[in-house]
Design a protein around this motif. Structure first.
Motif, PDB file in Angstrom:
ATOM      1  N   ASN A   1      -4.177  -7.351  -4.059  1.00 42.88           N
ATOM      2  CA  ASN A   1      -4.215  -6.993  -2.524  1.00 42.88           C
ATOM      3  C   ASN A   1      -3.399  -5.848  -2.335  1.00 42.88           C
ATOM      4  O   ASN A   1      -2.787  -5.674  -1.322  1.00 42.88           O
ATOM      5  CB  ASN A   1      -4.062  -8.165  -1.638  1.00 42.88           C
ATOM      6  CG  ASN A   1      -4.922  -9.283  -1.810  1.00 42.88           C
ATOM      7  OD1 ASN A   1      -6.317  -9.190  -2.111  1.00 42.88           O
ATOM      8  ND2 ASN A   1      -4.556 -10.350  -1.382  1.00 42.88           N
ATOM      9  N   SER A   2      -3.579  -4.810  -3.244  1.00 41.67           N
ATOM     10  CA  SER A   2      -2.784  -3.540  -3.092  1.00 41.67           C
ATOM     11  C   SER A   2      -3.875  -2.201  -3.220  1.00 41.67           C
ATOM     12  O   SER A   2      -4.609  -2.568  -3.839  1.00 41.67           O
ATOM     13  CB  SER A   2      -1.537  -3.468  -3.939  1.00 41.67           C
ATOM     14  OG  SER A   2      -0.624  -4.589  -3.681  1.00 41.67           O
ATOM     15  N   TYR A   3      -3.369  -1.405  -2.274  1.00 37.92           N
ATOM     16  CA  TYR A   3      -4.361  -0.056  -2.150  1.00 37.92           C
ATOM     17  C   TYR A   3      -3.572   1.120  -2.010  1.00 37.92           C
ATOM     18  O   TYR A   3      -2.317   1.280  -1.461  1.00 37.92           O
ATOM     19  CB  TYR A   3      -5.442  -0.385  -1.132  1.00 37.92           C
ATOM     20  CG  TYR A   3      -5.188  -0.405   0.193  1.00 37.92           C
ATOM     21  CD1 TYR A   3      -4.765   0.755   1.025  1.00 37.92           C
ATOM     22  CD2 TYR A   3      -4.466  -1.669   0.807  1.00 37.92           C
ATOM     23  CE1 TYR A   3      -4.461   0.803   2.223  1.00 37.92           C
ATOM     24  CE2 TYR A   3      -4.066  -1.527   2.231  1.00 37.92           C
ATOM     25  CZ  TYR A   3      -4.010  -0.352   2.880  1.00 37.92           C
ATOM     26  OH  TYR A   3      -3.605  -0.540   4.081  1.00 37.92           O
ATOM     27  N   ALA A   4      -4.216   2.259  -2.358  1.00 42.21           N
ATOM     28  CA  ALA A   4      -3.663   3.547  -2.003  1.00 42.21           C
ATOM     29  C   ALA A   4      -4.774   4.486  -1.334  1.00 42.21           C
ATOM     30  O   ALA A   4      -6.030   4.269  -1.789  1.00 42.21           O
ATOM     31  CB  ALA A   4      -3.239   4.098  -3.406  1.00 42.21           C
ATOM     32  N   LEU A   5      -4.238   5.313  -0.487  1.00 41.64           N
ATOM     33  CA  LEU A   5      -5.196   6.384   0.169  1.00 41.64           C
ATOM     34  C   LEU A   5      -4.819   7.753  -0.044  1.00 41.64           C
ATOM     35  O   LEU A   5      -3.878   8.105   0.578  1.00 41.64           O
ATOM     36  CB  LEU A   5      -5.441   5.957   1.588  1.00 41.64           C
ATOM     37  CG  LEU A   5      -5.988   4.670   1.914  1.00 41.64           C
ATOM     38  CD1 LEU A   5      -5.800   4.594   3.806  1.00 41.64           C
ATOM     39  CD2 LEU A   5      -7.425   4.211   1.676  1.00 41.64           C
TER      40      LEU A   5
ATOM     41  N   SER B   1      -4.773   5.709  -8.430  1.00 42.10           N
ATOM     42  CA  SER B   1      -4.002   4.547  -8.032  1.00 42.10           C
ATOM     43  C   SER B   1      -2.801   4.450  -9.165  1.00 42.10           C
ATOM     44  O   SER B   1      -1.554   4.201  -8.696  1.00 42.10           O
ATOM     45  CB  SER B   1      -4.547   3.033  -7.673  1.00 42.10           C
ATOM     46  OG  SER B   1      -5.354   3.403  -6.577  1.00 42.10           O
ATOM     47  N   ILE B   2      -3.353   4.331 -10.332  1.00 40.99           N
ATOM     48  CA  ILE B   2      -2.459   4.336 -11.567  1.00 40.99           C
ATOM     49  C   ILE B   2      -2.699   5.626 -12.235  1.00 40.99           C
ATOM     50  O   ILE B   2      -3.575   6.094 -12.580  1.00 40.99           O
ATOM     51  CB  ILE B   2      -2.881   3.135 -12.627  1.00 40.99           C
ATOM     52  CG1 ILE B   2      -3.125   1.702 -11.687  1.00 40.99           C
ATOM     53  CG2 ILE B   2      -1.891   2.839 -13.636  1.00 40.99           C
ATOM     54  CD1 ILE B   2      -1.909   1.405 -11.090  1.00 40.99           C
ATOM     55  N   GLY B   3      -1.422   6.042 -12.597  1.00 39.03           N
ATOM     56  CA  GLY B   3      -1.194   7.271 -13.369  1.00 39.03           C
ATOM     57  C   GLY B   3      -1.717   7.182 -14.702  1.00 39.03           C
ATOM     58  O   GLY B   3      -2.438   7.960 -15.311  1.00 39.03           O
ATOM     59  N   SER B   4      -1.191   6.155 -15.318  1.00 36.73           N
ATOM     60  CA  SER B   4      -1.640   6.159 -16.874  1.00 36.73           C
ATOM     61  C   SER B   4      -1.722   4.516 -17.227  1.00 36.73           C
ATOM     62  O   SER B   4      -0.982   3.708 -16.538  1.00 36.73           O
ATOM     63  CB  SER B   4      -0.569   6.650 -17.749  1.00 36.73           C
ATOM     64  OG  SER B   4       0.472   6.225 -17.785  1.00 36.73           O
ATOM     65  N   GLU B   5      -2.512   4.111 -18.222  1.00 37.94           N
ATOM     66  CA  GLU B   5      -2.504   2.663 -18.516  1.00 37.94           C
ATOM     67  C   GLU B   5      -1.679   2.519 -19.640  1.00 37.94           C
ATOM     68  O   GLU B   5      -1.211   3.457 -20.535  1.00 37.94           O
ATOM     69  CB  GLU B   5      -4.214   2.475 -19.107  1.00 37.94           C
ATOM     70  CG  GLU B   5      -5.044   2.575 -18.004  1.00 37.94           C
ATOM     71  CD  GLU B   5      -5.001   1.735 -16.710  1.00 37.94           C
ATOM     72  OE1 GLU B   5      -4.398   0.647 -16.846  1.00 37.94           O
ATOM     73  OE2 GLU B   5      -5.272   1.945 -15.578  1.00 37.94           O
ATOM     74  N   PRO B   6      -1.204   1.280 -20.019  1.00 41.59           N
ATOM     75  CA  PRO B   6      -0.603   1.142 -21.288  1.00 41.59           C
ATOM     76  C   PRO B   6      -1.305   1.316 -22.351  1.00 41.59           C
ATOM     77  O   PRO B   6      -2.128   1.263 -22.536  1.00 41.59           O
ATOM     78  CB  PRO B   6      -0.164  -0.469 -21.117  1.00 41.59           C
ATOM     79  CG  PRO B   6      -1.027  -1.059 -20.258  1.00 41.59           C
ATOM     80  CD  PRO B   6      -1.766   0.040 -19.264  1.00 41.59           C
ATOM     81  N   THR B   7      -0.249   1.797 -23.466  1.00 43.05           N
ATOM     82  CA  THR B   7      -0.752   2.259 -24.676  1.00 43.05           C
ATOM     83  C   THR B   7      -1.441   0.771 -25.432  1.00 43.05           C
ATOM     84  O   THR B   7      -0.632  -0.016 -25.692  1.00 43.05           O
ATOM     85  CB  THR B   7       0.233   2.991 -25.639  1.00 43.05           C
ATOM     86  OG1 THR B   7       0.873   3.886 -24.865  1.00 43.05           O
ATOM     87  CG2 THR B   7      -0.514   3.250 -26.951  1.00 43.05           C
TER      88      THR B   7
ATOM     89  N   TYR C   1       0.908  -1.304  -0.038  1.00 42.71           N
ATOM     90  CA  TYR C   1      -0.058   0.019  -0.132  1.00 42.71           C
ATOM     91  C   TYR C   1       1.006   1.243  -0.123  1.00 42.71           C
ATOM     92  O   TYR C   1       2.126   1.171   0.345  1.00 42.71           O
ATOM     93  CB  TYR C   1      -1.272  -0.007   1.235  1.00 42.71           C
ATOM     94  CG  TYR C   1      -0.379   0.198   2.674  1.00 42.71           C
ATOM     95  CD1 TYR C   1      -0.072   1.715   2.908  1.00 42.71           C
ATOM     96  CD2 TYR C   1       0.067  -0.724   3.200  1.00 42.71           C
ATOM     97  CE1 TYR C   1       0.364   1.786   4.118  1.00 42.71           C
ATOM     98  CE2 TYR C   1       0.784  -0.608   4.317  1.00 42.71           C
ATOM     99  CZ  TYR C   1       1.041   0.662   4.882  1.00 42.71           C
ATOM    100  OH  TYR C   1       1.441   0.932   6.341  1.00 42.71           O
ATOM    101  N   SER C   2       0.307   2.351  -0.232  1.00 43.68           N
ATOM    102  CA  SER C   2       0.869   3.710  -0.398  1.00 43.68           C
ATOM    103  C   SER C   2       0.007   4.785   0.048  1.00 43.68           C
ATOM    104  O   SER C   2      -1.202   4.828  -0.510  1.00 43.68           O
ATOM    105  CB  SER C   2       1.499   4.043  -1.924  1.00 43.68           C
ATOM    106  OG  SER C   2       1.723   5.447  -1.865  1.00 43.68           O
TER     107      SER C   2
END
Length: 254
Positions: free
Chosen positions: A238-242, A247-253, A206-207
């Protein structure tokens, strides 16, 4: 009697052969701290919970061994290029039970237009064989960019390997001196993630890292609380962000 004398002489010779090389080694002090950083490490470092204070460069450059159970109070200050990390610049081994605290007040630069500086508070680049487990970042990073792209991560800058049971809750601020179209990929755990089909993953992590940037073109900034940018489909479990950041800045092209 001559047997006793011969035995004593042999013992003296053995002691001399074993000890003299060590006596000639320089002591590790503030002035010779550079001795900490080895080019390629294949051994085992078992820290037993001890703390290294004031580390201002990677403990090892390229890790192929096992490093565990260490606390680092970092003190990075000045100009850095290439891969920047506290434990290793590049990891192809195993890193477990590491705590990174302290401060990073650094300027990232590139010696040529073909390279991108990559910063990870623990590891600069985690190679496909690299494993990082039970590792955390809880320091403060103030990073200044020159006119170049940059990749920044709370645990790893560029990840191609496995990260498990780790967290980031420090603070990262990136400043660019000249606004332009230069890319910033910044994540609370990983700056840039790319799998080459050999098991790259982020699990049970987590972050809650504070992420911010100044004078960076918003169209060129890819900021994610877990991962800044994806270069391939990511395996996240099972990873998360608060925070108020995706949570993800950009998706793959596609």
């Amino acid at each position: 009697m001559w047997k006793i004398i011969l035995t004593v002489c042999i013992i003296v010779v053995i002691i001399a052969v074993v000890l003299i090389p060590y006596l000639k080694q320089p002591k590790i002090t503030e002035e010779t701290k550079k001795n900490f950083s080895v080019e390629k490490f294949y051994g085992v470092i078992q820290g037993n919970g001890y703390t290294i204070n004031g580390l201002n460069k990677a403990l090892v450059k390229n890790n192929y061994g096992k490093i565990s159970d260490l606390k680092i109070n970092a003190d990075f200050n000045g100009e850095y290029s290439g891969y920047i990390g506290t434990i290793a610049e590049a990891n192809s081994g195993t890193i477990t039970d590491i705590e990174v605290n302290g401060s990073f007040d650094i300027k990232l630069y590139t010696p040529n237009k073909f390279s991108t500086p990559i910063f990870g508070a623990v590891v600069g680049i985690n190679e496909p064989a690299g494993i990082i487990e039970r590792t955390s970042f809880n320091g403060n990073a103030n990073i200044r960019m020159t006119v170049s792209d940059a990749i920044v991560g709370g645990i790893v800058g560029y990840n191609q390997g496995r990260i498990n049971n780790s967290y980031s809750k420090g603070s990262i601020v990136v400043n660019q001196n000249n606004i332009g179209t230069y890319n910033l990929q910044m994540g609370g755990i990983i700056g840039y993630y790319k799998s080459f089909g050999v098991g790259a993953s982020l699990k049970n992590s987590y972050s809650i890292t504070s992420l911010s940037y100044n004078n960076v073109n918003s169209n060129s900034a890819q900021i994610g609380q877990l991962i800044g940018a994806l270069g391939s489909t990511a395996y996240i479990l099972n990873s998360y962000a608060l925070d108020n950041i995706n949570s993800i800045g950009s998706e793959p092209t596609k």
